[in-house]
Design a protein around this motif. Structure first.
Motif, PDB file in Angstrom:
ATOM      1  N   ASN A  88       5.526  -4.491  -9.536  1.00 27.41           N
ATOM      2  CA  ASN A  88       5.588  -5.732 -10.129  1.00 27.41           C
ATOM      3  C   ASN A  88       4.298  -6.318 -10.341  1.00 27.41           C
ATOM      4  OD1 ASN A  88       8.406  -5.858 -10.859  1.00 27.41           O
ATOM      5  ND2 ASN A  88       8.979  -6.973  -8.995  1.00 27.41           N
ATOM      6  N   TYR A  89       3.381  -6.193  -9.240  1.00 28.03           N
ATOM      7  CA  TYR A  89       2.164  -6.686  -9.138  1.00 28.03           C
ATOM      8  C   TYR A  89       0.789  -5.758  -9.266  1.00 28.03           C
ATOM      9  CZ  TYR A  89       4.846 -10.715  -7.767  1.00 28.03           C
ATOM     10  OH  TYR A  89       5.769 -11.607  -7.531  1.00 28.03           O
ATOM     11  N   PHE A  90       1.321  -4.386  -9.398  1.00 28.80           N
ATOM     12  CA  PHE A  90       0.284  -3.354  -9.444  1.00 28.80           C
ATOM     13  C   PHE A  90       0.314  -2.257 -10.400  1.00 28.80           C
ATOM     14  CE2 PHE A  90      -0.539  -5.465  -5.512  1.00 28.80           C
ATOM     15  CZ  PHE A  90      -1.609  -5.849  -5.364  1.00 28.80           C
ATOM     16  N   GLY A  91       1.447  -2.617 -11.162  1.00 28.81           N
ATOM     17  CA  GLY A  91       1.725  -1.555 -12.348  1.00 28.81           C
ATOM     18  C   GLY A  91       2.210  -0.346 -11.810  1.00 28.81           C
ATOM     19  N   GLY A  92       2.680  -0.362 -10.594  1.00 28.72           N
ATOM     20  CA  GLY A  92       3.346   0.790 -10.043  1.00 28.72           C
ATOM     21  C   GLY A  92       2.010   1.448  -9.173  1.00 28.72           C
ATOM     22  N   ASN A  93       1.157   1.103  -9.136  1.00 28.57           N
ATOM     23  CA  ASN A  93      -0.158   1.683  -8.422  1.00 28.57           C
ATOM     24  C   ASN A  93       0.025   1.340  -6.838  1.00 28.57           C
ATOM     25  OD1 ASN A  93      -2.449   2.590  -7.177  1.00 28.57           O
ATOM     26  ND2 ASN A  93      -3.882   1.730  -8.746  1.00 28.57           N
ATOM     27  N   LYS A  94       0.813   2.110  -6.217  1.00 25.85           N
ATOM     28  CA  LYS A  94       0.824   1.787  -4.770  1.00 25.85           C
ATOM     29  C   LYS A  94      -0.458   2.093  -3.788  1.00 25.85           C
ATOM     30  CE  LYS A  94       5.456   4.252  -5.022  1.00 25.85           C
ATOM     31  NZ  LYS A  94       5.322   4.229  -6.384  1.00 25.85           N
ATOM     32  N   LEU A  95      -1.152   2.681  -4.311  1.00 24.19           N
ATOM     33  CA  LEU A  95      -2.649   2.577  -3.533  1.00 24.19           C
ATOM     34  C   LEU A  95      -3.358   1.554  -3.967  1.00 24.19           C
ATOM     35  CD1 LEU A  95      -4.405   4.782  -2.039  1.00 24.19           C
ATOM     36  CD2 LEU A  95      -5.345   5.723  -3.828  1.00 24.19           C
ATOM     37  N   GLY A  96      -3.239   0.827  -5.029  1.00 24.83           N
ATOM     38  CA  GLY A  96      -3.966  -0.372  -5.302  1.00 24.83           C
ATOM     39  C   GLY A  96      -3.289  -1.494  -4.510  1.00 24.83           C
ATOM     40  N   ALA A  97      -2.121  -1.532  -4.313  1.00 24.44           N
ATOM     41  CA  ALA A  97      -1.291  -2.427  -3.625  1.00 24.44           C
ATOM     42  C   ALA A  97      -1.723  -2.263  -2.094  1.00 24.44           C
ATOM     43  CB  ALA A  97       0.133  -2.259  -3.439  1.00 24.44           C
ATOM     44  N   ALA A  98      -1.911  -1.196  -1.611  1.00 23.14           N
ATOM     45  CA  ALA A  98      -2.374  -0.997  -0.108  1.00 23.14           C
ATOM     46  C   ALA A  98      -3.641  -1.262  -0.018  1.00 23.14           C
ATOM     47  CB  ALA A  98      -2.430   0.781  -0.070  1.00 23.14           C
ATOM     48  N   PHE A  99      -4.571  -0.943  -0.939  1.00 28.12           N
ATOM     49  CA  PHE A  99      -5.978  -1.513  -0.981  1.00 28.12           C
ATOM     50  C   PHE A  99      -6.085  -2.822  -1.082  1.00 28.12           C
ATOM     51  CE2 PHE A  99      -7.855   2.717  -2.927  1.00 28.12           C
ATOM     52  CZ  PHE A  99      -7.686   3.420  -1.629  1.00 28.12           C
ATOM     53  N   SER A 100      -5.285  -3.447  -1.743  1.00 27.18           N
ATOM     54  CA  SER A 100      -5.397  -4.967  -1.854  1.00 27.18           C
ATOM     55  C   SER A 100      -5.108  -5.589  -0.463  1.00 27.18           C
ATOM     56  CB  SER A 100      -4.494  -5.502  -2.901  1.00 27.18           C
ATOM     57  OG  SER A 100      -4.240  -6.966  -2.723  1.00 27.18           O
ATOM     58  N   PHE A 101      -4.107  -5.104   0.321  1.00 33.06           N
ATOM     59  CA  PHE A 101      -3.891  -5.669   1.714  1.00 33.06           C
ATOM     60  C   PHE A 101      -4.841  -5.268   2.636  1.00 33.06           C
ATOM     61  CE2 PHE A 101       0.699  -5.385   0.161  1.00 33.06           C
ATOM     62  CZ  PHE A 101       0.999  -6.703   0.611  1.00 33.06           C
ATOM     63  N   LEU A 102      -5.462  -4.138   2.658  1.00 33.65           N
ATOM     64  CA  LEU A 102      -6.619  -3.525   3.409  1.00 33.65           C
ATOM     65  C   LEU A 102      -7.671  -4.361   3.163  1.00 33.65           C
ATOM     66  CD1 LEU A 102      -6.122   0.304   3.303  1.00 33.65           C
ATOM     67  CD2 LEU A 102      -5.360  -1.234   5.180  1.00 33.65           C
ATOM     68  N   GLU A 103      -8.026  -4.913   1.877  1.00 31.21           N
ATOM     69  CA  GLU A 103      -9.267  -5.781   1.904  1.00 31.21           C
ATOM     70  C   GLU A 103      -8.956  -7.007   2.126  1.00 31.21           C
ATOM     71  OE1 GLU A 103      -9.692  -4.753  -2.408  1.00 31.21           O
ATOM     72  OE2 GLU A 103     -11.001  -2.962  -1.935  1.00 31.21           O
TER      73      GLU A 103
END
Length: 131
Positions: free
Chosen positions: A93-108
């Motif tokens: 829903n928030y990262f267009g299915g990009n799981k890595l982008g979601a993970a990076f968002s949390f890590l950053e």
């Protein structure tokens, strides 16, 4: 129902957490009593949420042997299963299915402790092994 409608809402998640933490079946009264202090809900609201969770096949129930008006609820899905599904839905829903982008968002967004970094490194090692 669409996939995201089958996942627990924020309020429903509190009910699920209560059942997971209990490690046994609970009545609606017991669920109300065990909800965290700031999240106290009326018994009526708890029953509404329980009914929704039953329709979503996230919890099931048994009828009390001594009193047919009393239901005992237990989770069908584990916390890990629900967390995984919610994470996938969030990434979609928030990262267009990009799981890595979601993970990076949390890590950053947050600083990690040494233990969290080690845990993250272990996740990466396991992902490489399961490739």
């Amino acid at each position: 129902m669409k996939r995201e409608e089958m996942l627990p809402s924020e309020s429903e998640w509190l009910i699920m957490e209560t059942l997971w933490d209990a490690g046994r079946d609970l009545t609606s009264v017991e669920i109300c009593e065990r909800l965290p202090g700031q999240n106290k809900m009326s018994q009526r609201m708890v029953r509404v949420l329980i009914n929704r969770l039953c329709k979503k096949n996230l919890i099931s129930y048994t009828v009390d042997e001594k009193d047919s008006r009393v239901y005992h609820y237990l989770p069908i899905k584990t916390k890990e299963e629900c967390r995984r599904e919610k994470s996938i839905d969030f990434a979609n829903n928030y990262f267009g299915g990009n799981k890595l982008g979601a993970a990076f968002s949390f890590l950053e967004a947050e600083s990690l402790t040494e233990d969290q970094i080690k845990e993250f490194e272990n996740i990466i090692k396991n992902a490489k092994k399961n490739k």
